[in-house]
Enzyme design. Structure first.
Site, PDB file in Angstrom:
ATOM      1  N   HIS A   1       0.915  -1.111  -0.173  1.00  0.00           N
ATOM      2  CA  HIS A   1      -0.117   0.029  -0.177  1.00  0.00           C
ATOM      3  C   HIS A   1       0.984   1.281  -0.011  1.00  0.00           C
ATOM      4  O   HIS A   1       1.978   1.196   0.632  1.00  0.00           O
ATOM      5  CB  HIS A   1      -0.882  -0.128   1.337  1.00  0.00           C
ATOM      6  CG  HIS A   1      -1.911   0.987   1.530  1.00  0.00           C
ATOM      7  ND1 HIS A   1      -1.477   2.413   1.915  1.00  0.00           N
ATOM      8  CD2 HIS A   1      -3.076   0.885   1.394  1.00  0.00           C
ATOM      9  CE1 HIS A   1      -2.550   3.146   1.979  1.00  0.00           C
ATOM     10  NE2 HIS A   1      -3.663   2.278   1.664  1.00  0.00           N
TER      11      HIS A   1
ATOM     12  N   ASP B   1       3.151  -4.328   8.278  1.00  0.00           N
ATOM     13  CA  ASP B   1       1.809  -3.360   8.072  1.00  0.00           C
ATOM     14  C   ASP B   1       0.599  -4.234   8.081  1.00  0.00           C
ATOM     15  O   ASP B   1       0.530  -5.387   7.296  1.00  0.00           O
ATOM     16  CB  ASP B   1       1.927  -2.872   6.797  1.00  0.00           C
ATOM     17  CG  ASP B   1       0.568  -2.057   6.231  1.00  0.00           C
ATOM     18  OD1 ASP B   1      -0.494  -2.180   6.953  1.00  0.00           O
ATOM     19  OD2 ASP B   1       0.540  -1.531   4.995  1.00  0.00           O
TER      20      ASP B   1
ATOM     21  N   GLN C   1      -4.382  -4.942   7.280  1.00  0.00           N
ATOM     22  CA  GLN C   1      -5.499  -5.906   6.908  1.00  0.00           C
ATOM     23  C   GLN C   1      -5.446  -6.982   7.392  1.00  0.00           C
ATOM     24  O   GLN C   1      -6.437  -8.038   7.345  1.00  0.00           O
ATOM     25  CB  GLN C   1      -5.169  -5.854   5.113  1.00  0.00           C
ATOM     26  CG  GLN C   1      -5.457  -4.578   4.120  1.00  0.00           C
ATOM     27  CD  GLN C   1      -7.035  -4.287   4.524  1.00  0.00           C
ATOM     28  OE1 GLN C   1      -8.023  -4.991   4.792  1.00  0.00           O
ATOM     29  NE2 GLN C   1      -7.182  -3.036   4.110  1.00  0.00           N
TER      30      GLN C   1
ATOM     31  N   LYS D   1     -10.421  -0.429  10.611  1.00  0.00           N
ATOM     32  CA  LYS D   1     -10.507  -1.490   9.836  1.00  0.00           C
ATOM     33  C   LYS D   1     -10.765  -2.902  10.772  1.00  0.00           C
ATOM     34  O   LYS D   1     -10.783  -3.891  10.370  1.00  0.00           O
ATOM     35  CB  LYS D   1      -9.095  -1.973   9.109  1.00  0.00           C
ATOM     36  CG  LYS D   1      -8.823  -0.733   8.021  1.00  0.00           C
ATOM     37  CD  LYS D   1      -7.904  -1.345   7.090  1.00  0.00           C
ATOM     38  CE  LYS D   1      -7.288   0.292   6.433  1.00  0.00           C
ATOM     39  NZ  LYS D   1      -8.162   0.542   5.076  1.00  0.00           N
TER      40      LYS D   1
ATOM     41  N   CYS E   1      -4.708   2.356  -3.584  1.00  0.00           N
ATOM     42  CA  CYS E   1      -3.660   3.103  -2.977  1.00  0.00           C
ATOM     43  C   CYS E   1      -2.114   1.785  -3.157  1.00  0.00           C
ATOM     44  O   CYS E   1      -1.680   1.888  -2.373  1.00  0.00           O
ATOM     45  CB  CYS E   1      -3.572   3.092  -1.618  1.00  0.00           C
ATOM     46  SG  CYS E   1      -4.872   4.613  -1.285  1.00  0.00           S
TER      47      CYS E   1
END
Ligand code: PMP
Length: 412
Positions: free
Chosen positions: A129, A206, A209, A232, A370
């Site tokens: 991303h 990261d 998600q 999220k 993104c």
């Protein structure tokens, strides 16, 4: 740390009833919300926690000498404990409140820019991303370090052979996503961390998600930083977490300076305070931290294996129907995938597909997600992306494909 939680049996309809927005209609049609990788909806208990905070104990934290300030501080810090337990942090000092994944990554990168030297390498992947790419481009630009990008295969899996080969004694930091937002690929985080640690690199995951789809144990994963967002994870927007290993955070340069992050100040200089406050200058986002704590409490009470099985059933059904759908190509076919079905249709531009699905009450996202370089790597300008959360049903997956038939008829 957090209280012992009784696991609830997983009942998707009972879950759905806790999310008021899911009973909305769009132009008289039931909302089918399949844009969960962009942001998830919020259960009533999270909404209530926000209202309750502002209704009963709004005050600034840490510095007040009155009841409301005490109560606000207590709730804010309890939420931090909830997060620490949730990711199995070794200590609450390792949990830094941020505005979200983007800010979490920036905090690490701003510090890294001071620690990196010319000749050092930062390794990222082709599936980043922008938040985990542009940030490292900037850190490298400022420090003179070199950005190295690990390739992915055609199916959207990280090329593990290349990953191993690109690691070397110059690699100071490795950053990669737990789960790709554009493709749903789940990376073998623990293995990647082990390899990066073998060359003594810092590792940032990261987790934007990953956090809502798999249990995360930061100690077991072996990373140094894990970044994620509240929104999220069924929590509010504007709040997130940077988990950092205490020994690493202790040496990491601070980013913002000001109130709350200092131990003592004179006109000439300041001495930084203890963790985690050292990375939390200024008045924090108190209400949303409390809301995120509530969301995590809610999520932690679910039966995670059952949640994962439900989500697997959703993506399997979506994949099966997509494979049978003439003129549809799935973008991202990793063997280990969660939550995301990215695709292109022969007949239409993704933006048109999104528009026509919206007319039928179905919310998806279209574009480059993104991840513009990733789209270029896969040879598509963008995709249509349906992304699933635990409150989605197999019927909703079916509704997506019924609606797509109509889209194809209209565009074809
Ligand atoms: N990384 C990934 C993989 C993401 O999916 C996102 C959000 N789309 C981010 C980083 C940035 O998260 P946020 O916008 O919440 O800061």
């Amino acid at each position: 740390m957090g209280a012992v939680i009784n696991k609830q049996a997983f009942d998707v309809q009972a879950i759905r009833r806790q999310f008021p927005i899911l009973s909305r209609e769009i132009d008289g049609k039931p909302l089918v919300y399949l844009d969960n990788a962009a942001t998830t909806q919020k259960p009533q208990c999270v909404i209530d926690a926000l209202v309750d905070y502002y209704t009963t104990c709004n005050a600034n934290v840490h510095r007040g000498a009155h009841r409301l300030a005490d109560e606000a501080t207590q709730r804010y810090e309890q939420a931090r404990d909830t997060i620490a337990t949730f990711v199995n942090a070794a200590s609450r000092r390792e949990v830094i409140w941020t505005s979200g994944t983007t800010e979490s990554i920036n905090i690490v990168a701003i510090g890294a820019a001071q620690l990196l030297r010319e000749g050092d390498e930062v390794l990222v992947t082709q599936m980043e991303h922008h938040a985990n790419l542009v940030t490292w481009q900037q850190a490298c630009k400022r420090s003179g370090a070199k950005l190295v990008v690990c390739p992915i295969d055609e199916n959207g899996e990280l090329n593990l052979t290349a990953f191993g080969q690109l690691l070397n004694e110059r690699t100071r930091l490795v950053a990669f996503p737990h789960v790709s937002n554009a493709l749903g690929t789940v990376n073998p985080v623990k293995d990647l961390c082990q390899q990066a640690k073998a060359v003594n690199a810092w590792v940032l995951v990261d987790g934007a998600q990953g956090i809502a789809h798999e249990p995360v144990d930061v100690q077991d994963l072996g990373c140094d930083f894990y970044a994620f967002s509240g929104h999220k994870l069924f929590g509010p927007t504007g709040i997130g977490v940077l988990w950092g290993r205490e020994s690493v955070l202790a040496e990491w340069p601070v980013w913002q300076t000001g109130g709350e992050m200092i131990a003592t100040v004179t006109y000439e200089r300041a001495i930084w305070g203890e963790l985690p406050g050292r990375f939390e200058a200024g008045t924090p986002n108190i209400a949303d931290a409390i809301g995120m704590g509530k969301a995590v409490e809610w999520f932690s009470a679910l039966d995670m294996p059952a949640v994962m099985a439900h989500e697997r059933a959703l993506i399997e059904s979506a994949t099966e129907q997509a494979e049978a759908f003439e003129g549809l190509r799935i973008v991202g076919t990793a063997r280990n995938k969660v939550g995301v079905l990215s695709f292109v249709l022969d007949e239409g531009h993704p933006a048109d597909v999104g528009f026509l699905l919206d007319r039928q009450g179905i919310a998806i996202r279209t574009g480059h997600h993104c991840a513009e370089p990733l789209m270029g790597r896969l040879g598509v300008p963008g995709t249509a992306r349906a992304s699933f959360a635990l409150y989605n049903t197999l019927e909703e997956v079916g509704a997506l494909f019924t609606a797509l038939q109509k889209v194809r008829n209209l565009l074809g």
